[in-house]
Design a protein around this motif. Structure first.
Motif, PDB file in Angstrom:
ATOM      1  N   ARG A 145       0.852  -1.211   0.000  1.00 50.43           N
ATOM      2  CA  ARG A 145       0.000   0.000   0.000  1.00 50.43           C
ATOM      3  C   ARG A 145       0.878   1.249   0.000  1.00 50.43           C
ATOM      4  NH1 ARG A 145      -5.584  -0.902   3.127  1.00 50.43           N
ATOM      5  NH2 ARG A 145      -5.422   1.277   3.690  1.00 50.43           N
ATOM      6  N   GLU A 146       1.924   1.220   0.816  1.00 45.55           N
ATOM      7  CA  GLU A 146       2.814   2.368   0.983  1.00 45.55           C
ATOM      8  C   GLU A 146       3.556   2.676  -0.327  1.00 45.55           C
ATOM      9  OE1 GLU A 146       6.513   2.462   3.739  1.00 45.55           O
ATOM     10  OE2 GLU A 146       4.787   2.533   5.067  1.00 45.55           O
ATOM     11  N   VAL A 147       4.069   1.614  -0.950  1.00 43.48           N
ATOM     12  CA  VAL A 147       4.935   1.771  -2.119  1.00 43.48           C
ATOM     13  C   VAL A 147       4.139   2.106  -3.375  1.00 43.48           C
ATOM     14  CG1 VAL A 147       6.535   0.518  -3.614  1.00 43.48           C
ATOM     15  CG2 VAL A 147       6.706   0.271  -1.156  1.00 43.48           C
ATOM     16  N   SER A 148       2.909   1.577  -3.476  1.00 45.72           N
ATOM     17  CA  SER A 148       2.147   1.820  -4.702  1.00 45.72           C
ATOM     18  C   SER A 148       1.323   3.108  -4.627  1.00 45.72           C
ATOM     19  CB  SER A 148       1.249   0.617  -5.027  1.00 45.72           C
ATOM     20  OG  SER A 148       0.475   0.271  -3.903  1.00 45.72           O
TER      21      SER A 148
ATOM     22  N   HIS B   6       5.667   9.570   3.383  1.00 41.38           N
ATOM     23  CA  HIS B   6       5.864   8.879   4.667  1.00 41.38           C
ATOM     24  C   HIS B   6       5.339   9.748   5.791  1.00 41.38           C
ATOM     25  CE1 HIS B   6       8.072   5.510   6.757  1.00 41.38           C
ATOM     26  NE2 HIS B   6       7.620   4.947   5.657  1.00 41.38           N
ATOM     27  N   GLU B   7       4.775   9.081   6.813  1.00 40.09           N
ATOM     28  CA  GLU B   7       3.979   9.817   7.791  1.00 40.09           C
ATOM     29  C   GLU B   7       4.749  10.833   8.613  1.00 40.09           C
ATOM     30  OE1 GLU B   7       3.384   5.910  10.506  1.00 40.09           O
ATOM     31  OE2 GLU B   7       3.637   5.906   8.360  1.00 40.09           O
ATOM     32  N   GLU B   8       6.033  10.563   8.913  1.00 37.90           N
ATOM     33  CA  GLU B   8       6.707  11.500   9.808  1.00 37.90           C
ATOM     34  C   GLU B   8       6.963  12.856   9.178  1.00 37.90           C
ATOM     35  OE1 GLU B   8      10.262   8.708   8.809  1.00 37.90           O
ATOM     36  OE2 GLU B   8       8.109   8.766   8.474  1.00 37.90           O
TER      37      GLU B   8
ATOM     38  N   GLY C 259       3.717   9.406  -4.393  1.00 40.60           N
ATOM     39  CA  GLY C 259       4.748   9.970  -3.517  1.00 40.60           C
ATOM     40  C   GLY C 259       4.376  11.395  -3.145  1.00 40.60           C
ATOM     41  N   SER C 260       4.981  11.921  -2.084  1.00 41.41           N
ATOM     42  CA  SER C 260       4.780  13.338  -1.768  1.00 41.41           C
ATOM     43  C   SER C 260       5.869  13.801  -0.819  1.00 41.41           C
ATOM     44  CB  SER C 260       3.401  13.573  -1.152  1.00 41.41           C
ATOM     45  OG  SER C 260       3.247  12.832   0.021  1.00 41.41           O
TER      46      SER C 260
ATOM     47  N   LYS D 138       3.714  23.240   2.132  1.00 35.29           N
ATOM     48  CA  LYS D 138       2.668  22.593   1.315  1.00 35.29           C
ATOM     49  C   LYS D 138       3.114  21.206   0.864  1.00 35.29           C
ATOM     50  CE  LYS D 138       0.879  26.900  -0.734  1.00 35.29           C
ATOM     51  NZ  LYS D 138       1.930  27.840  -0.314  1.00 35.29           N
ATOM     52  N   TRP D 139       2.138  20.305   0.700  1.00 31.79           N
ATOM     53  CA  TRP D 139       2.419  18.980   0.139  1.00 31.79           C
ATOM     54  C   TRP D 139       2.603  19.096  -1.372  1.00 31.79           C
ATOM     55  CZ3 TRP D 139       3.669  14.827   2.845  1.00 31.79           C
ATOM     56  CH2 TRP D 139       3.230  14.699   4.173  1.00 31.79           C
ATOM     57  N   VAL D 140       3.652  18.480  -1.894  1.00 28.17           N
ATOM     58  CA  VAL D 140       3.848  18.374  -3.339  1.00 28.17           C
ATOM     59  C   VAL D 140       3.696  16.900  -3.681  1.00 28.17           C
ATOM     60  CG1 VAL D 140       5.441  18.732  -5.262  1.00 28.17           C
ATOM     61  CG2 VAL D 140       5.502  20.294  -3.278  1.00 28.17           C
ATOM     62  N   GLU D 141       2.748  16.586  -4.583  1.00 30.08           N
ATOM     63  CA  GLU D 141       2.471  15.183  -4.890  1.00 30.08           C
ATOM     64  C   GLU D 141       3.208  14.734  -6.150  1.00 30.08           C
ATOM     65  OE1 GLU D 141      -1.590  13.365  -5.902  1.00 30.08           O
ATOM     66  OE2 GLU D 141      -1.493  13.212  -3.714  1.00 30.08           O
ATOM     67  N   THR D 142       3.694  13.495  -6.143  1.00 28.19           N
ATOM     68  CA  THR D 142       4.376  12.929  -7.316  1.00 28.19           C
ATOM     69  C   THR D 142       3.718  11.596  -7.662  1.00 28.19           C
ATOM     70  OG1 THR D 142       5.965  11.565  -6.092  1.00 28.19           O
ATOM     71  CG2 THR D 142       6.557  13.883  -6.406  1.00 28.19           C
ATOM     72  N   GLU D 143       3.959  11.109  -8.864  1.00 29.73           N
ATOM     73  CA  GLU D 143       3.493   9.772  -9.226  1.00 29.73           C
ATOM     74  C   GLU D 143       4.309   8.738  -8.434  1.00 29.73           C
ATOM     75  OE1 GLU D 143       0.816   8.906 -11.104  1.00 29.73           O
ATOM     76  OE2 GLU D 143       0.511  11.072 -10.946  1.00 29.73           O
ATOM     77  N   PRO D 144       3.765   7.525  -8.216  1.00 29.31           N
ATOM     78  CA  PRO D 144       4.540   6.513  -7.497  1.00 29.31           C
ATOM     79  C   PRO D 144       5.901   6.286  -8.174  1.00 29.31           C
ATOM     80  CG  PRO D 144       2.278   5.763  -7.822  1.00 29.31           C
ATOM     81  CD  PRO D 144       2.427   7.031  -8.603  1.00 29.31           C
TER      82      PRO D 144
END
Length: 400
Positions: free
Chosen positions: A190-193, A231-233, A196-197, A203-209
C-alpha cells in the motif's frame, strides 16, 4: 510491579518482546496479547526461562474496544504498546482512554478502505488524553520514530534552525526470494504503490509513485537506487522542527522488487477494492499477502545490512551547516540475537525504548504527542545501549 501490555505478535512485536525481556529491570511484567494466542504462548515458552520478566499471554481481538478494555482492566498495565495493525490504532486508543492507560505505537492510523495514512485521526484525541492525564506516544519505531528523535537531537545540539531534512531508508539485505516484503506485505505494498509526496514551503507536493529516483552511496551497504515516497513523519516533523523549508523521504528498492510489483499492479493484485471470487468477497492485496513469504520467516535467510538516517541542512550561529545521523544494522547479527531480520529489529527496539521512556517517567506529558516533541537525549542514549548505535557525519554527501 511495572507492567506493559503488548498487542500483536508478528515480527516487530517479537523483537520488542525479546528486548523487554532483556530489560527486566524496567519491564517486570509483560502480557503478550494477540488474535492468535498460540503464537503468544510459543514466544512465552521460548523466553520465560531466559528472563526475570514475568510473561503472561492472552487472546484479544484488537478491533473490539470492549474486549480490549476488559483485558486492560484485568491486567492493569502501566502502558499499552500497540504492535498490531495500523487499522487498529483508534480502537486501542479508545480502550486506553477508557482505562486511563498510557499508549505507544509505531505507525499512524490508516483506514482499511483507503491507503491514506495521516495523523489527523490520532491528533483528534489530544484533548481527551490530556483530560484523562495519560500520554499517547505516536510513531515509536524507526521511521517514524528514531528519525523523529534524530531530528529533535539535531535541533537541540547541532542547529539553531533546520531548513532541509532528507530521510534515507536503505535496506541492503538479500533474502534470496524473487519477491517478498520485509514487513507486513499489505502495509508495505500500500505504501509503495501510493503516490509519492514531500513537503515544501509548508505545502504537500504530490508525485506519481516512484517518479523521483536518486542514487546514493550508503556506508556499510554501497550504492543503491532510492525513490521518493510519502511517509507519515514528514507531516509531524514539518510542524515540530523549527525552520523547515523542505522535507523528503527516500527508500531503496532493487530492480527485481520493482519489476514484480509493477507486474502485480498491472494484473490488479495490489488493489484494495474488494472483488467477488467464487461467491465471496475478497480483497486482492489481502490474498496476495497470504501467498507471499511471511516477513517473520525471512530472518534466517537474509544477509546484508540496513542504513537508515537523516541528512540535515540548516544554520548554526548564522553559518550554513550539514549533518547526517544514521544507524547501520546487520541482518544476520539481529537474527543471532533475537531471531528476526534487521527491518523488524530496527522497529522493535525503538518500540521497547518508547514504552520504557513512558514507564520510567522520563517522558511524561498528558496528551497525544509525536516522538520528536520529547527530550531526545535519554532515547538516544538507550539506542546505543539496546542495539541500535548511531553514527554522525559532519560532511555528508547531499541529495540533490
Amino acid at each position: 510491579m511495572k507492567k506493559c501490555m503488548i498487542i500483536g505478535c508478528g515480527g516487530v512485536a517479537s523483537v520488542a518482546i525479546h528486548k523487554c525481556c532483556q530489560n527486566s529491570e524496567v519491564f517486570e511484567g509483560i502480557m503478550i496479547a494477540s488474535r492468535t494466542k498460540s503464537k503468544c504462548d510459543a514466544l512465552k515458552e521460548k523466553l520465560q526461562p531466559t528472563t526475570k520478566t514475568v510473561i503472561e499471554t492472552a487472546q484479544v481481538n484488537a478491533d473490539n474496544v470492549d474486549e480490549l478494555i476488559a483485558l486492560i482492566d484485568s491486567y492493569k498495565p502501566d502502558v499499552v504498546l500497540n504492535l498490531a495493525l495500523p487499522y487498529q490504532d483508534l480502537t486501542i486508543m479508545d480502550a486506553c482512554l477508557a482505562t486511563k492507560t498510557h499508549y505507544v505505537d509505531t505507525a499512524n492510523y490508516e483506514p482499511l478502505d483507503t491507503a491514506k495514512f495521516e495523523y489527523k485521526w490520532q491528533w483528534a484525541y489530544r484533548e481527551r488524553f490530556e483530560k484523562a492525564g495519560i500520554t499517547a506516544l505516536l510513531g515509536s519505531g524507526f521511521d517514524p520514530g528514531v528519525t523523529g528523535v534524530f531530528s529533535a537531537y539535531a535541533m537541540k545540539h547541532q542547529f539553531d534552525e533546520i531548513n532541509y531534512i532528507d530521510i534515507l531508508d536503505c535496506n541492503g539485505g538479500d533474502h534470496g526470494y524473487p519477491f517478498a516484503t520485509n514487513f507486513n506485505p499489505e502495509i508495505n505494498i500500500r505504501e509503495v504503490s501510493a503516490k509519492g509526496s514531500y513537503i515544501e514551503d509548508g505545502k504537500w507536493v504530490e508525485t506519481e509513485p516512484m517518479e523521483i529516483k536518486r542514487v546514493y552511496n550508503f556506508k556499510g551497504v554501497g550504492e543503491k537506487d532510492m525513490y521518493l515516497l510519502h511517509h507519515e513523519e514528514l507531516e509531524s516533523l514539518a510542524l515540530n522542527i523549527k525552520g523547515i523549508k523542505r522535507i523528503r523521504f527516500f527508500m531503496t528498492f532493487g530492480q527485481s522488487y520493482l519489476t514484480h510489483l509493477k507486474c502485480l499492479e498491472n494484473v490488479g493484485m495490489t488493489s484494495i477494492e474488494p472483488i467477488m471470487y467464487e461467491g465471496r468477497e475478497i480483497v486482492p492485496l489481502q490474498f496476495l499477502k497470504a501467498v507471499l513469504p511471511d516477513p517473520a520467516t525471512l530472518g534466517p535467510r537474509t544477509v546484508g545490512k540496513t542504513n537508515i538516517g537523516c541528512i540535515f541542512r540548516g544554520k548554526k550561529d548564522g553559518k550554513d551547516k550539514n549533518y547526517y545521523l544514521y544507524n547501520i544494522c546487520d541482518h544476520q547479527e539481529c537474527y543471532k540475537e533475537v531471531g528476526s531480520q534487521a527491518v523488524s529489529y530496527t522497529t522493535g527496539v525503538p518500540a521497547m525504548i518508547g514504552a520504557m521512556m513512558i514507564m520510567t517517567g522520563k517522558w511524561n506529558k498528558p496528551g497525544v504527542y509525536n516522538i520528536e516533541e520529547f527530550d531526545p537525549d535519554p532515547f538516544m542514549e538507550a539506542l546505543n545501549k539496546w542495539g541500535l548505535p548511531w553514527e554522525e557525519d559532519f560532511e555528508p554527501v547531499l541529495v540533490d
